[in-house]
Write a protein that holds these residues in place. Structure first.
Motif, PDB file in Angstrom:
ATOM      1  N   UNK A   1      -0.500  -1.464 -19.333  1.00  0.00           N
ATOM      2  CA  UNK A   1       0.939  -1.241 -19.815  1.00  0.00           C
ATOM      3  C   UNK A   1       0.969   0.284 -20.100  1.00  0.00           C
ATOM      4  N   UNK A   2       0.459   0.428 -21.159  1.00  0.00           N
ATOM      5  CA  UNK A   2       0.376   1.872 -21.859  1.00  0.00           C
ATOM      6  C   UNK A   2       0.001   3.084 -20.717  1.00  0.00           C
TER       7      UNK A   2
ATOM      8  N   UNK B   1       0.851  -1.149  -0.003  1.00  0.00           N
ATOM      9  CA  UNK B   1      -0.039  -0.066  -0.058  1.00  0.00           C
ATOM     10  C   UNK B   1       0.770   1.241   0.030  1.00  0.00           C
ATOM     11  N   UNK B   2       2.219   1.129   0.566  1.00  0.00           N
ATOM     12  CA  UNK B   2       2.890   2.404   0.588  1.00  0.00           C
ATOM     13  C   UNK B   2       3.431   2.661  -0.882  1.00  0.00           C
ATOM     14  N   UNK B   3       3.915   1.537  -1.703  1.00  0.00           N
ATOM     15  CA  UNK B   3       4.120   1.972  -2.909  1.00  0.00           C
ATOM     16  C   UNK B   3       3.085   2.172  -3.724  1.00  0.00           C
TER      17      UNK B   3
ATOM     18  N   UNK C   1      -4.698   1.436 -13.344  1.00  0.00           N
ATOM     19  CA  UNK C   1      -3.685   0.154 -13.594  1.00  0.00           C
ATOM     20  C   UNK C   1      -4.314  -0.959 -12.925  1.00  0.00           C
ATOM     21  N   UNK C   2      -4.715  -0.824 -11.570  1.00  0.00           N
ATOM     22  CA  UNK C   2      -5.658  -1.856 -10.985  1.00  0.00           C
ATOM     23  C   UNK C   2      -6.685  -2.289 -11.623  1.00  0.00           C
TER      24      UNK C   2
ATOM     25  N   UNK D   1       4.210  -1.275 -12.040  1.00  0.00           N
ATOM     26  CA  UNK D   1       2.844  -1.802 -12.050  1.00  0.00           C
ATOM     27  C   UNK D   1       2.324  -2.139 -13.323  1.00  0.00           C
ATOM     28  N   UNK D   2       2.498  -1.211 -14.487  1.00  0.00           N
ATOM     29  CA  UNK D   2       2.031  -1.270 -15.690  1.00  0.00           C
ATOM     30  C   UNK D   2       2.714  -2.683 -16.138  1.00  0.00           C
TER      31      UNK D   2
END
Length: 140
Positions: free
Chosen positions: A72-73, A18-20, A32-33, A114-115
């Motif tokens: 991703x994009x 959660x910090x990230x 993204x999620x 993350x993407x």
């Protein structure tokens, strides 16, 4: 002693993920999620429909591909926006310390990471779904 206790207490109660997530920027990380969850939902739907409705399984496969690429994009787009704002801040400050520059780069790369993770997870699901479907049933 008091500072050490607070640091350990905050570390235990604040999950690293959660910090990230917050450091990467809640708006783009949430988008993204959503792409990750949608692509996984379409991969699962494709698996469930593979035996009954091939057209729905194929449509789910295409939508999973689209959402994976969108995640991703979006990650790279957010990374570029973060880099631009980091460079604007550094320009306004004048001479900046290397540690501040490194921190800005790290934060701007969190969304790209993350993407990429979204794309990799989606791609693994897509490969598994393609292996389940017969080659003649998959049209590109």
């Amino acid at each position: 002693m008091n500072t050490l206790t607070l640091t350990i207490k905050n570390f235990c109660f604040m999950p690293i993920g959660s910090n990230i997530y917050v450091d990467g920027g809640p708006l783009f990380m949430t988008l993204i999620l959503i792409c990750l969850l949608a692509s996984l939902a379409f991969v699962i739907r494709g698996f469930l429909k593979a035996n009954t409705s091939l057209s729905k399984a194929h449509k789910s496969l295409k939508l999973a591909i689209d959402f994976g690429l969108l995640g991703l994009v979006m990650g790279f787009f957010a990374s570029i926006i973060g880099l631009i704002s980091a460079f604007d801040t550094l320009e306004a400050m004048g001479n900046a310390e290397p540690s501040m520059f490194a921190a800005g780069l790290k934060i701007s790369l969190l969304t790209a990471t993350f993407g990429l993770l979204t794309f990799i997870i989606t791609r693994i699901g897509i490969i598994a779904l393609r292996l389940k479907l017969k080659p003649e049933e998959i049209s590109e």
